[in-house]
Design an enzyme around this catalytic site. Structure first.
Site, mmCIF file in Angstrom:
data_model
loop_
_atom_site.group_PDB
_atom_site.id
_atom_site.type_symbol
_atom_site.label_atom_id
_atom_site.label_comp_id
_atom_site.label_asym_id
_atom_site.label_seq_id
_atom_site.Cartn_x
_atom_site.Cartn_y
_atom_site.Cartn_z
ATOM 1 N N LYS A 99 0.959 -1.154 -0.075
ATOM 2 C CA LYS A 99 0.172 0.042 -0.004
ATOM 3 C C LYS A 99 0.805 1.271 0.045
ATOM 4 O O LYS A 99 1.807 1.024 0.853
ATOM 5 C CB LYS A 99 -0.936 0.082 1.285
ATOM 6 C CG LYS A 99 -1.937 1.017 1.210
ATOM 7 C CD LYS A 99 -2.812 0.817 2.441
ATOM 8 C CE LYS A 99 -3.974 1.726 2.617
ATOM 9 N NZ LYS A 99 -4.921 1.950 3.579
ATOM 10 N N SER A 133 -9.905 1.663 2.688
ATOM 11 C CA SER A 133 -8.997 2.359 1.759
ATOM 12 C C SER A 133 -8.036 1.832 0.834
ATOM 13 O O SER A 133 -7.385 2.194 -0.052
ATOM 14 C CB SER A 133 -8.540 3.659 2.770
ATOM 15 O OG SER A 133 -7.542 2.926 3.344
ATOM 16 N N SER A 182 -10.064 -0.703 6.653
ATOM 17 C CA SER A 182 -9.556 -0.706 5.435
ATOM 18 C C SER A 182 -8.841 -1.683 4.735
ATOM 19 O O SER A 182 -8.402 -1.864 3.846
ATOM 20 C CB SER A 182 -8.518 0.534 5.379
ATOM 21 O OG SER A 182 -9.399 1.867 5.120
HETATM 22 N N1 GLN Z 1 -13.281 3.847 5.737
HETATM 23 C C1 GLN Z 1 -12.744 4.173 7.379
HETATM 24 C C2 GLN Z 1 -12.459 5.773 6.928
HETATM 25 O O1 GLN Z 1 -12.721 6.210 6.102
HETATM 26 C C3 GLN Z 1 -11.589 3.389 7.526
HETATM 27 C C4 GLN Z 1 -10.369 3.936 6.828
HETATM 28 C C5 GLN Z 1 -9.139 3.041 7.269
HETATM 29 O O2 GLN Z 1 -9.376 1.763 7.792
HETATM 30 N N2 GLN Z 1 -8.062 3.332 6.904
HETATM 31 O O3 GLN Z 1 -11.849 6.492 7.979
#
Ligand code: GLN
Length: 483
Positions: free
Chosen positions: A83, A158, A182
């Site tokens: 990532k 994400s 995410s």
């Molecule tokens: N979707 C969540 C957010 O937008 C989780 C993001 C994540 O786990 N990095 O904060």
């Protein structure tokens, strides 16, 4: 064909065996994956950067070690996608944000270092929602990633690039970060396995911080066993991360095939229809997973996790609060982009105005507001109380149950653009995954069937802190049942 999914996946453990026994070279393995990338990456856009030259050099190095008869690491010759919010020495690391334009980290994140030491071949940096804020990978400054199962759908987020890379056969393994789901939510939407380790179990050194008390790094794989193997490689104590656990568990594969006979599994009723927004077909599929465990000898019972009702609200105060502080370092002086102004303050404002996207700005404003004098107690302070309550709820349940079970995502992959204009609807995607982050517990998402649209559904197994072995054991049983 509307997708980009290969007919069959080769597992990382198979690759290691073949490479170690000299039946195939690490270079040949890499070229196969590079071919798949060449064929489908334009459609999927899983990567911000494919590091072809570095990957070829690394694979060659592995082959050289084999010829020399050196002892090989547990991921010898396995291509891994990283990532793009994890530092890679000398290679651009963008967090999919314009603000880091041109920045190259001077060091490798600990997980990257460990993967290289284990013999893995790093193939590239994967796309994400800017600074990992989002649930669809549409908040990337470099354009969205598409779901390999249906290119008109999102891969989740994400870590959507990492999930899509594994689903599309661009790499058998990818690494992501999970602050509120995410890793697990995109794993569910892309039909692969995704793991959020116990907080402190995997080093955060070299991970660009979003919300430091929630962030964890973890693996994506095509099988539970592969995920466990990678988890063993990247996990363990790291003095460079002050929240790293000294006695982190590091043997996950050993008991993976021991089954679930007599294990007690609690089904979280709040996430099985108690909270609005979880679709009927996801609940139906999760119930099938419950039956599968029961047939395999587990004792399954419905349980209540009352604080689950408030997790989403608490998370969307705590995470932005921490982000507003963490992201203050992007000031136009220290990293990446600089947009000039008449004085320092103007330069600072111009850089951040141009460098950050809308969702990141929204989080910074939300977080700054929640932390401001006069509102702190009402928002941030209250959210911390929910966090405490939730920890107590979990502790009570784990007196009686080995693991808990719920859906991973409230719905299957949705169409690109369907939720971008409604942040609240987007946030609801995290309702099942956030509880584990708030308490720092491990959780895994395993593919289990599909919806009416043919898109994958994921089931989540939650375990007490440091109890990954039993989590993997239950996940492996579900994986077998789903096949
Ligand atoms: N979707 C969540 C957010 O937008 C989780 C993001 C994540 O786990 N990095 O904060």
């Amino acid at each position: 064909m509307s997708g980009a999914v290969p007919a069959k996946y080769q597992s990382a453990s198979e690759i290691v065996d073949l490479v170690t026994n000299r039946e195939i070279s690490a270079v040949e393995v890499l070229e196969r994956y590079l071919n798949q990338i060449e064929e489908h990456e334009e459609d999927v856009h899983a990567f911000n950067l494919v590091t072809i030259n570095e990957a070829r050099a690394a694979a060659k190095e592995t082959d050289k070690l084999i010829v020399q008869g050196e002892k090989l690491g547990p991921l010898a010759g396995v291509p891994v996608a990283i990532k793009d919010n994890l530092c890679t020495k000398g290679i651009p690391t963008t967090a999919s944000s314009k603000i880091l334009e041109g920045w190259k980290p001077p060091y490798d994140a600990t997980v990257v270092k460990k993967l290289k030491e284990a013999g893995a071949t790093i193939v590239g940096k994967t796309n994400l929602d800017e600074f990992a804020m989002g649930s669809s990978t549409e908040n990337s400054a470099f354009g969205p990633t598409r779901n390999p199962h249906d290119l008109s759908c999102v891969p989740g987020g994400s870590s959507g690039g990492s999930a899509a890379a594994v689903a599309a056969g661009f790499a058998p393994i990818a690494i992501g970060s999970d602050t509120g789901g995410s890793i697990r939510q995109p794993a569910a939407l892309c039909g692969v396995v995704g793991v959020k380790p116990t907080y402190g179990g995997v080093s955060r050194y070299g991970l660009l911080a979003f919300a430091s008390s929630l962030d964890q790094v973890g693996p994506f794989a095509t099988s539970v066993r592969d995920a466990a193997i990678v988890h063993e490689v990247i996990g363990g104590y790291d003095p460079l991360d002050s929240t790293s656990i000294k006695q982190a568990p590091n043997s996950f594969v050993q008991i993976i095939d021991e089954g679930v006979n007599k294990l007690k599994v609690g089904i979280i009723s709040e996430l099985m229809g108690g909270i609005d927004g979880i679709t009927h077909e996801v609940i139906e599929q999760t119930n099938k997973a419950v039956s599968a465990l029961s047939n395999a000898g587990a004792q399954v019972e419905e349980v209540s996790l009352p604080a689950a009702l408030y997790c989403l609200s608490a998370y969307y105060l705590i995470a932005p609060a921490e982000a507003s502080s963490n992201l203050s370092r992007y000031d136009g002086v220290r990293y990446g982009l600089r947009v000039d102004g008449a004085n320092l303050k103007e330069m600072n404002v111009n850089t951040r105005t141009e460098g950050f996207g809308d969702e990141v700005k929204r989080r910074i404003m939300l977080g700054t507001y929640a932390l401001s004098a006069g509102y702190y107690d009402a928002y941030y302070g209250k959210a911390l109380k929910v966090r405490r309550l939730l920890a107590e709820n979990f502790a009570d349940l784990y007196k009686d149950y080995d693991v808990l079970l719920s859906p991973t995502s409230p719905c299957t992959a949705f169409k690109l653009g369907a939720k971008v204009n409604d942040p609240m609807t987007m946030y609801v995607n995290d309702v099942c995954t956030i509880p584990s982050n708030l308490v720092g517990h491990p959780a895994i998402s395993i593919p289990f069937g599909s919806g009416k649209d043919g898109m994958p559904i994921g089931v989540q197994i939650l375990a007490p802190p440091m109890k990954e072995p039993v989590m993997y054991q239950v996940a492996r049983t579900l994986e077998q049942a789903s096949q």
